[in-house]
Design a protein around this motif. Structure first.
Motif, PDB file in Angstrom:
ATOM      1  N   PHE A 135       3.645   6.422  17.128  1.00 30.95           N
ATOM      2  CA  PHE A 135       4.082   5.147  17.695  1.00 30.95           C
ATOM      3  C   PHE A 135       4.195   5.191  19.215  1.00 30.95           C
ATOM      4  CE2 PHE A 135       5.490   5.072  13.308  1.00 30.95           C
ATOM      5  CZ  PHE A 135       4.909   3.884  12.892  1.00 30.95           C
ATOM      6  N   LEU A 136       4.032   6.370  19.816  1.00 33.62           N
ATOM      7  CA  LEU A 136       4.047   6.456  21.277  1.00 33.62           C
ATOM      8  C   LEU A 136       2.973   5.564  21.876  1.00 33.62           C
ATOM      9  CD1 LEU A 136       4.602  10.269  21.991  1.00 33.62           C
ATOM     10  CD2 LEU A 136       6.106   8.382  22.622  1.00 33.62           C
ATOM     11  N   GLN A 137       1.766   5.724  21.405  1.00 36.00           N
ATOM     12  CA  GLN A 137       0.654   4.932  21.936  1.00 36.00           C
ATOM     13  C   GLN A 137       0.784   3.468  21.531  1.00 36.00           C
ATOM     14  OE1 GLN A 137      -1.122   6.531  24.133  1.00 36.00           O
ATOM     15  NE2 GLN A 137      -2.048   4.589  24.666  1.00 36.00           N
ATOM     16  N   PHE A 138       1.275   3.240  20.331  1.00 39.93           N
ATOM     17  CA  PHE A 138       1.458   1.872  19.845  1.00 39.93           C
ATOM     18  C   PHE A 138       2.358   1.073  20.788  1.00 39.93           C
ATOM     19  CE2 PHE A 138       3.901  -1.217  17.314  1.00 39.93           C
ATOM     20  CZ  PHE A 138       2.879  -1.954  16.740  1.00 39.93           C
ATOM     21  N   PHE A 139       3.484   1.668  21.195  1.00 41.25           N
ATOM     22  CA  PHE A 139       4.416   0.960  22.064  1.00 41.25           C
ATOM     23  C   PHE A 139       4.010   1.029  23.536  1.00 41.25           C
ATOM     24  CE2 PHE A 139       7.347   1.220  18.414  1.00 41.25           C
ATOM     25  CZ  PHE A 139       7.701  -0.114  18.345  1.00 41.25           C
ATOM     26  N   LYS A 140       3.282   2.071  23.930  1.00 40.29           N
ATOM     27  CA  LYS A 140       2.817   2.140  25.320  1.00 40.29           C
ATOM     28  C   LYS A 140       1.819   1.038  25.631  1.00 40.29           C
ATOM     29  CE  LYS A 140       3.636   6.915  26.540  1.00 40.29           C
ATOM     30  NZ  LYS A 140       3.082   8.230  26.798  1.00 40.29           N
ATOM     31  N   ALA A 146       2.066  -1.912  24.776  1.00 39.42           N
ATOM     32  CA  ALA A 146       2.842  -3.143  25.023  1.00 39.42           C
ATOM     33  C   ALA A 146       2.079  -4.367  24.555  1.00 39.42           C
ATOM     34  CB  ALA A 146       3.226  -3.253  26.489  1.00 39.42           C
ATOM     35  N   ASP A 147       1.363  -4.205  23.475  1.00 42.76           N
ATOM     36  CA  ASP A 147       0.548  -5.275  22.932  1.00 42.76           C
ATOM     37  C   ASP A 147       0.989  -5.545  21.502  1.00 42.76           C
ATOM     38  OD1 ASP A 147      -1.415  -7.053  22.163  1.00 42.76           O
ATOM     39  OD2 ASP A 147      -3.051  -5.602  22.302  1.00 42.76           O
ATOM     40  N   GLN A 148       1.518  -6.711  21.256  1.00 46.68           N
ATOM     41  CA  GLN A 148       2.020  -7.036  19.924  1.00 46.68           C
ATOM     42  C   GLN A 148       0.914  -7.145  18.887  1.00 46.68           C
ATOM     43  OE1 GLN A 148       4.801 -10.272  19.911  1.00 46.68           O
ATOM     44  NE2 GLN A 148       5.808  -9.551  21.748  1.00 46.68           N
ATOM     45  N   THR A 149      -0.320  -7.177  19.333  1.00 48.18           N
ATOM     46  CA  THR A 149      -1.435  -7.241  18.395  1.00 48.18           C
ATOM     47  C   THR A 149      -2.016  -5.848  18.130  1.00 48.18           C
ATOM     48  OG1 THR A 149      -3.037  -7.652  20.163  1.00 48.18           O
ATOM     49  CG2 THR A 149      -2.026  -9.583  19.108  1.00 48.18           C
ATOM     50  N   ALA A 150      -1.389  -4.807  18.663  1.00 48.03           N
ATOM     51  CA  ALA A 150      -1.866  -3.433  18.442  1.00 48.03           C
ATOM     52  C   ALA A 150      -1.846  -3.123  16.947  1.00 48.03           C
ATOM     53  CB  ALA A 150      -1.004  -2.444  19.206  1.00 48.03           C
ATOM     54  N   VAL A 151      -2.765  -2.282  16.536  1.00 53.24           N
ATOM     55  CA  VAL A 151      -2.880  -1.898  15.132  1.00 53.24           C
ATOM     56  C   VAL A 151      -1.750  -0.928  14.773  1.00 53.24           C
ATOM     57  CG1 VAL A 151      -4.360  -0.769  13.430  1.00 53.24           C
ATOM     58  CG2 VAL A 151      -5.372  -2.208  15.209  1.00 53.24           C
ATOM     59  N   PHE A 152      -1.063  -1.233  13.693  1.00 48.30           N
ATOM     60  CA  PHE A 152       0.005  -0.371  13.208  1.00 48.30           C
ATOM     61  C   PHE A 152      -0.605   0.974  12.811  1.00 48.30           C
ATOM     62  CE2 PHE A 152       3.088   1.189  10.114  1.00 48.30           C
ATOM     63  CZ  PHE A 152       4.288   0.909  10.755  1.00 48.30           C
ATOM     64  N   PRO A 153      -0.118   2.085  13.393  1.00 51.44           N
ATOM     65  CA  PRO A 153      -0.752   3.386  13.147  1.00 51.44           C
ATOM     66  C   PRO A 153      -0.440   3.962  11.764  1.00 51.44           C
ATOM     67  CG  PRO A 153       1.145   3.642  14.558  1.00 51.44           C
ATOM     68  CD  PRO A 153       0.981   2.176  14.329  1.00 51.44           C
ATOM     69  N   ASN A 154      -1.360   4.789  11.285  1.00 50.37           N
ATOM     70  CA  ASN A 154      -1.104   5.569  10.082  1.00 50.37           C
ATOM     71  C   ASN A 154      -0.215   6.742  10.482  1.00 50.37           C
ATOM     72  OD1 ASN A 154      -2.714   4.033   8.334  1.00 50.37           O
ATOM     73  ND2 ASN A 154      -4.545   5.060   9.097  1.00 50.37           N
ATOM     74  N   PHE A 155       0.647   7.174   9.579  1.00 55.07           N
ATOM     75  CA  PHE A 155       1.547   8.280   9.884  1.00 55.07           C
ATOM     76  C   PHE A 155       2.013   8.952   8.603  1.00 55.07           C
ATOM     77  CE2 PHE A 155       4.124   4.582   9.219  1.00 55.07           C
ATOM     78  CZ  PHE A 155       5.228   5.034   8.524  1.00 55.07           C
ATOM     79  N   PHE A 172      10.243  -7.230  11.462  1.00 54.35           N
ATOM     80  CA  PHE A 172      11.583  -7.685  11.847  1.00 54.35           C
ATOM     81  C   PHE A 172      11.583  -8.170  13.290  1.00 54.35           C
ATOM     82  CE2 PHE A 172      15.901  -7.941  10.554  1.00 54.35           C
ATOM     83  CZ  PHE A 172      16.663  -7.786  11.701  1.00 54.35           C
ATOM     84  N   GLY A 173      10.638  -7.673  14.059  1.00 53.23           N
ATOM     85  CA  GLY A 173      10.509  -8.084  15.453  1.00 53.23           C
ATOM     86  C   GLY A 173      10.005  -6.938  16.298  1.00 53.23           C
ATOM     87  N   TYR A 174       8.947  -7.189  17.022  1.00 47.90           N
ATOM     88  CA  TYR A 174       8.343  -6.156  17.870  1.00 47.90           C
ATOM     89  C   TYR A 174       9.319  -5.680  18.938  1.00 47.90           C
ATOM     90  CZ  TYR A 174       5.186  -4.028  21.265  1.00 47.90           C
ATOM     91  OH  TYR A 174       4.595  -3.157  22.145  1.00 47.90           O
ATOM     92  N   LEU A 175       9.921  -6.607  19.689  1.00 45.50           N
ATOM     93  CA  LEU A 175      10.837  -6.216  20.766  1.00 45.50           C
ATOM     94  C   LEU A 175      12.107  -5.568  20.223  1.00 45.50           C
ATOM     95  CD1 LEU A 175      10.532  -9.043  23.421  1.00 45.50           C
ATOM     96  CD2 LEU A 175       9.796  -6.678  23.585  1.00 45.50           C
ATOM     97  N   PHE A 176      12.625  -6.102  19.121  1.00 44.67           N
ATOM     98  CA  PHE A 176      13.795  -5.488  18.503  1.00 44.67           C
ATOM     99  C   PHE A 176      13.495  -4.037  18.151  1.00 44.67           C
ATOM    100  CE2 PHE A 176      16.173  -4.279  14.701  1.00 44.67           C
ATOM    101  CZ  PHE A 176      17.471  -4.442  15.162  1.00 44.67           C
ATOM    102  N   SER A 177      12.358  -3.808  17.499  1.00 38.11           N
ATOM    103  CA  SER A 177      11.953  -2.456  17.112  1.00 38.11           C
ATOM    104  C   SER A 177      11.762  -1.570  18.334  1.00 38.11           C
ATOM    105  CB  SER A 177      10.661  -2.502  16.297  1.00 38.11           C
ATOM    106  OG  SER A 177      10.829  -3.308  15.164  1.00 38.11           O
TER     107      SER A 177
END
Length: 141
Positions: free
Chosen positions: A29-34, A36-45, A107-112
């Motif tokens: 999720f480091l790259q996911f949140f870096k 800063a794009d709410q349309t980023a693909v949710f990573p596999n983990f 639940f919310g991108y910014l909240f998360s």
């Protein structure tokens, strides 16, 4: 002088954790949140690996945070209180963040994003230090 050097070592430890986060911790999720794009693909983990990575990071951040507090205030009781506060915040916030992941941040991108900050960064120590400085000042008066 030695006391301030030891505080500086603690700060450098926290900086080192942040600087090497992508090399020493498993966190897709480091790259996911870096981005800063709410349309980023949710990573596999991998859940187990992810939780262990967060726990390791929390342990290291807590160690250096308590190191800083101990050498700033030279009071073992306050250091124990800081540990309790840090653990309390983590015990409350970590399950919330894991639920956000489980829910794929619906639940919310910014909240998360902000809940995650309390999981991966030593924000609690930034709150504790001014409180303890104030306490020290009040006790001196």
């Amino acid at each position: 002088m030695l006391r301030w050097f030891l505080v500086l070592l603690g700060i450098l430890g926290l900086i080192g954790i942040r600087g090497l986060e992508d090399k020493i911790f498993y966190d897709p999720f480091l790259q996911f949140f870096k981005s800063a794009d709410q349309t980023a693909v949710f990573p596999n983990f991998i859940w187990g690996k992810l939780i262990l990575g967060y726990l390791l990071r929390f342990a290291l951040n807590t160690f250096f945070s308590l190191w800083i507090i101990q050498f700033l205030f030279e009071n073992k009781e306050w250091t124990r209180q800081a540990l309790i506060l840090i653990l309390l915040v983590f015990v409350i916030v970590f399950p919330i963040y894991l639920y956000c992941i489980y829910d794929k941040f619906q639940f919310g991108y910014l909240f998360s994003f902000y809940v995650r900050r309390f999981v991966i960064q030593p924000l609690t120590v930034i709150l504790i230090i001014p409180i303890f400085y104030y306490r020290k000042k009040v006790l001196q008066d």
